[in-house]
Scaffold this motif. Structure first.
Motif, PDB file in Angstrom:
ATOM      1  N   TRP A 153       0.136  -5.502  -7.545  1.00  0.00           N
ATOM      2  CA  TRP A 153       1.033  -4.470  -8.041  1.00  0.00           C
ATOM      3  C   TRP A 153       0.220  -3.315  -8.565  1.00  0.00           C
ATOM      4  O   TRP A 153      -0.760  -3.542  -9.263  1.00  0.00           O
ATOM      5  CB  TRP A 153       1.925  -5.010  -9.159  1.00  0.00           C
ATOM      6  CG  TRP A 153       2.950  -3.987  -9.530  1.00  0.00           C
ATOM      7  CD1 TRP A 153       4.112  -3.715  -8.871  1.00  0.00           C
ATOM      8  CD2 TRP A 153       2.881  -3.062 -10.604  1.00  0.00           C
ATOM      9  NE1 TRP A 153       4.769  -2.683  -9.486  1.00  0.00           N
ATOM     10  CE2 TRP A 153       4.027  -2.264 -10.551  1.00  0.00           C
ATOM     11  CE3 TRP A 153       1.953  -2.824 -11.608  1.00  0.00           C
ATOM     12  CZ2 TRP A 153       4.286  -1.260 -11.463  1.00  0.00           C
ATOM     13  CZ3 TRP A 153       2.202  -1.808 -12.517  1.00  0.00           C
ATOM     14  CH2 TRP A 153       3.373  -1.044 -12.440  1.00  0.00           C
ATOM     15  N   GLN A 167       0.747  -2.879  -2.127  1.00  0.00           N
ATOM     16  CA  GLN A 167      -0.191  -2.291  -1.182  1.00  0.00           C
ATOM     17  C   GLN A 167       0.085  -2.888   0.191  1.00  0.00           C
ATOM     18  O   GLN A 167       0.306  -4.097   0.315  1.00  0.00           O
ATOM     19  CB  GLN A 167      -1.635  -2.590  -1.586  1.00  0.00           C
ATOM     20  CG  GLN A 167      -2.037  -1.976  -2.898  1.00  0.00           C
ATOM     21  CD  GLN A 167      -3.440  -2.390  -3.315  1.00  0.00           C
ATOM     22  OE1 GLN A 167      -4.219  -2.904  -2.533  1.00  0.00           O
ATOM     23  NE2 GLN A 167      -3.759  -2.168  -4.581  1.00  0.00           N
ATOM     24  N   GLU A 168       0.065  -2.064   1.187  1.00  0.00           N
ATOM     25  CA  GLU A 168       0.313  -2.493   2.565  1.00  0.00           C
ATOM     26  C   GLU A 168      -0.623  -3.651   2.928  1.00  0.00           C
ATOM     27  O   GLU A 168      -1.819  -3.598   2.689  1.00  0.00           O
ATOM     28  CB  GLU A 168       0.088  -1.315   3.519  1.00  0.00           C
ATOM     29  CG  GLU A 168       0.474  -1.595   4.956  1.00  0.00           C
ATOM     30  CD  GLU A 168       1.972  -1.750   5.145  1.00  0.00           C
ATOM     31  OE1 GLU A 168       2.382  -2.561   5.993  1.00  0.00           O
ATOM     32  OE2 GLU A 168       2.733  -1.061   4.428  1.00  0.00           O
ATOM     33  N   CYS A 217      -0.812  -6.626   1.630  1.00  0.00           N
ATOM     34  CA  CYS A 217      -1.155  -7.546   0.538  1.00  0.00           C
ATOM     35  C   CYS A 217       0.088  -8.304   0.079  1.00  0.00           C
ATOM     36  O   CYS A 217       1.215  -7.860   0.308  1.00  0.00           O
ATOM     37  CB  CYS A 217      -1.725  -6.767  -0.646  1.00  0.00           C
ATOM     38  SG  CYS A 217      -3.311  -5.990  -0.304  1.00  0.00           S
ATOM     39  N   ARG A 277       3.072  -9.242  -1.824  1.00  0.00           N
ATOM     40  CA  ARG A 277       3.954  -8.434  -2.671  1.00  0.00           C
ATOM     41  C   ARG A 277       4.537  -9.278  -3.796  1.00  0.00           C
ATOM     42  O   ARG A 277       4.672 -10.477  -3.686  1.00  0.00           O
ATOM     43  CB  ARG A 277       5.099  -7.852  -1.849  1.00  0.00           C
ATOM     44  CG  ARG A 277       4.642  -6.855  -0.798  1.00  0.00           C
ATOM     45  CD  ARG A 277       5.835  -6.257  -0.087  1.00  0.00           C
ATOM     46  NE  ARG A 277       6.704  -5.535  -1.003  1.00  0.00           N
ATOM     47  CZ  ARG A 277       6.592  -4.239  -1.278  1.00  0.00           C
ATOM     48  NH1 ARG A 277       5.650  -3.528  -0.708  1.00  0.00           N
ATOM     49  NH2 ARG A 277       7.423  -3.653  -2.109  1.00  0.00           N
TER      50      ARG A 277
END
Length: 130
Positions: free
Chosen positions: A63, A66-67, A69, A71
């Motif tokens: 947090w 990130q694209e 990774c 979530r």
């Protein structure tokens, strides 16, 4: 835990007992159950609990997102009376502050396993956090 109206949430963790100890000390809740694969804490009175289950291959969420990774799918919110003292206490127990802090009266923290949680002052909300 002989009641039939319990409700709670379960967080995955690489070490359920360690995470149960962290939240037990953070919140002042008792450890109601603990073994190598799962643990749970509960407040002295009430019908809720937070449980922790072993997850082999656990990957902590990232947090802000990130694209590509892991979530965040949820986070915990805890109202506090003294934000500065609550943050210091959490840090003492092994939490860390997120680099990104979108609100003045809310502190986004990461527990020792990387789960986000928010400490906030009465009247604040952390709905903008995620």
């Amino acid at each position: 835990m002989s009641r039939h109206d319990w409700w709670g949430l379960v967080l995955e963790a690489p070490d359920p007992r360690a995470l149960a100890r962290f939240y037990s000390e953070l919140l002042g809740w008792e450890i109601a159950k603990a073994d190598s694969d799962e643990a749970a804490i509960a407040p002295p009175e009430g019908v809720t609990y937070i449980a922790f289950q072993r997850a082999d291959g656990y990957v902590a969420p990232v947090w802000p997102a990130q694209e590509g990774c892991q979530r965040i799918t949820m986070h915990l919110d805890f109202e506090v009376e003294d934000l500065r003292a609550a943050v210091a206490h959490a840090l003492e127990l092994g939490a860390r502050e997120s680099d990104h802090q979108p609100q003045d009266n809310v502190r986004v923290m990461l527990d020792p396993a990387g789960h986000p949680f928010c400490l906030y002052l009465d009247g604040s909300t952390s709905s903008e956090t995620h």
